[in-house]
Scaffold this active site. Structure first.
Site, short mmCIF file in Angstrom:
data_model
loop_
_atom_site.label_atom_id
_atom_site.label_comp_id
_atom_site.label_asym_id
_atom_site.label_seq_id
_atom_site.Cartn_x
_atom_site.Cartn_y
_atom_site.Cartn_z
N ASN A 86 0.87 -1.19 0.00
CA ASN A 86 0.00 0.00 0.00
C ASN A 86 0.90 1.23 0.00
OD1 ASN A 86 -1.81 2.04 0.58
ND2 ASN A 86 -2.25 1.34 2.67
N TRP A 87 0.94 1.92 -1.13
CA TRP A 87 1.89 3.03 -1.27
C TRP A 87 1.39 4.32 -0.63
CZ3 TRP A 87 3.79 2.66 -7.09
CH2 TRP A 87 4.40 1.41 -7.28
N LYS A 88 0.14 4.35 -0.24
CA LYS A 88 -0.44 5.54 0.40
C LYS A 88 -0.15 6.79 -0.46
CE LYS A 88 0.00 3.20 4.79
NZ LYS A 88 0.26 3.27 6.22
N HIS A 119 -9.28 1.18 5.50
CA HIS A 119 -7.96 1.38 6.12
C HIS A 119 -8.10 2.35 7.30
CE1 HIS A 119 -3.81 2.53 6.73
NE2 HIS A 119 -3.49 1.43 6.08
N GLU A 136 -6.37 4.71 8.27
CA GLU A 136 -6.13 6.13 7.97
C GLU A 136 -7.37 6.77 7.35
OE1 GLU A 136 -2.52 5.49 5.78
OE2 GLU A 136 -1.52 4.94 7.65
N GLU A 189 -5.05 -5.00 10.84
CA GLU A 189 -4.00 -4.00 11.02
C GLU A 189 -4.22 -3.26 12.33
OE1 GLU A 189 -2.18 -2.86 6.96
OE2 GLU A 189 -3.80 -1.48 7.40
N GLY A 232 2.98 2.09 10.75
CA GLY A 232 3.95 3.17 10.55
C GLY A 232 4.70 3.55 11.82
N SER A 243 3.84 -2.31 10.23
CA SER A 243 5.30 -2.41 10.37
C SER A 243 5.87 -3.78 9.98
CB SER A 243 5.73 -2.02 11.79
OG SER A 243 5.34 -0.70 12.08
N GLY A 248 3.00 -1.20 4.24
CA GLY A 248 3.04 0.21 3.89
C GLY A 248 4.46 0.63 3.56
N GLY A 249 5.12 1.22 4.55
CA GLY A 249 6.46 1.80 4.35
C GLY A 249 7.45 0.89 3.62
P1 PGA Z 1 3.19 0.13 7.59
O1 PGA Z 1 1.71 0.37 7.03
O2 PGA Z 1 3.68 -1.15 7.00
O3 PGA Z 1 3.97 1.34 7.14
O4 PGA Z 1 3.09 0.04 9.08
C1 PGA Z 1 0.81 -0.69 6.90
C2 PGA Z 1 -0.51 -0.20 6.36
O5 PGA Z 1 -0.95 0.89 6.73
O6 PGA Z 1 -1.14 -0.88 5.53
#
Ligand code: PGA
Length: 250
Positions: free
Chosen positions: A9-11, A94, A96, A166, A172, A212, A233-234
């Site tokens: 997930n590149w956000k 998600h 966020e 999640e 993150g 993470s 994500g990251g």
């Molecule tokens: P992260 O994000 O791997 O940077 O913790 C995961 C996500 O939000 O899907």
């Protein structure tokens, strides 16, 4: 045996050039794996990424969509628009989106139904906040979220849904749930699917872990019996970190 499914997930990251370079580095390396893979770039890169992934095993995901097919919703994108671009999967719910855009379980449920109606797949995210975990409510929260998200969805449609657990406090932050803690909630989610549908549906459900995930912890997470993949994500923003996660079993 459930197939492992690793998604990036590149956000809010990725110019066109960055997106193209990353996908070009991923596709040849993923070719020989039997796992399932997806990247979810920003909307602006979907078209270019779809073009580059044609004929490869890499699926293309969108990070959200509107709950309406069309109408007065400035700034939103609809499922038919995503379908037109060749998007395979839509990530919904998600944390966020819930935290910064006020998305409720009811809205997420509407979006899931709309995506399914158009024949696309869904990665449906849930998970508890730190306060909820500290109050001993992690299981209760994911049970409630899962029930509300799946309201009115048929067992046949479950084939098109992946769940991503999640924990919000792990996203993150560098804090990963221990494999055991994550697996415990995955079991709770699987049990909820069993109660809502059937044992067969629960056994078949792919449940990803997210929060993470890194090359250093992926193996231990994927070794757990109820963890069937990862939503990353990251660490999905660079081939150097995403490929070792995707190919954790090689
Ligand atoms: P992260 O994000 O791997 O940077 O913790 C995961 C996500 O939000 O899907």
């Amino acid at each position: 045996m459930r197939q492992k499914f690793i998604a990036g997930n590149w956000k809010l990251w990725g110019t066109l050039d960055q997106a193209k370079a990353l996908v070009s580095a991923l596709t040849p390396a993923l070719k020989s794996s039997k796992n399932r893979f997806l990247v979810a770039p920003p909307y602006t890169a979907l078209s270019a990424v779809k073009e580059l992934t044609k004929g490869t095993s890499l699926l293309v995901g969108a990070q959200d969509c509107s709950n309406l097919e069309t109408g007065a919703r400035t700034g939103e994108i609809s499922v038919p628009m995503l379908k037109e671009l060749g998007v395979d999967v839509v990530i919904l719910g998600h944390s966020e989106r819930r935290q910064f855009h006020g998305e409720t379980d009811k809205l997420v449920n509407e979006k899931i139904k709309l995506v399914l109606k158009h024949g696309l797949e869904v990665i449906y995210c849930n998970g508890e906040t730190l306060a909820e975990r500290e109050a001993g409510k992690a299981a209760e929260v994911v049970i409630r979220q899962t029930k509300e998200a799946f309201a009115g969805i048929s067992e046949a449609d479950l084939k098109k849904i992946t769940i991503a657990y999640e924990p919000v406090w792990a996203i993150g932050t560098g804090k990963t749930a221990t494999p055991q803690d994550a697996n415990e909630i995955h079991q709770v989610i699987r049990q909820t699917v069993k109660e809502l549908y059937s044992k067969a549906a629960a056994d078949a459900m792919i449940i990803q872990y997210g929060g993470s995930v890194k090359p250093e912890n992926v193996k231990d997470l994927m070794a757990m019996p109820d963890i069937d993949g990862a939503l990353v994500g990251g660490a999905s923003l660079k081939a150097d970190t995403f490929l070792p996660i995707c190919l954790f079993d090689q």
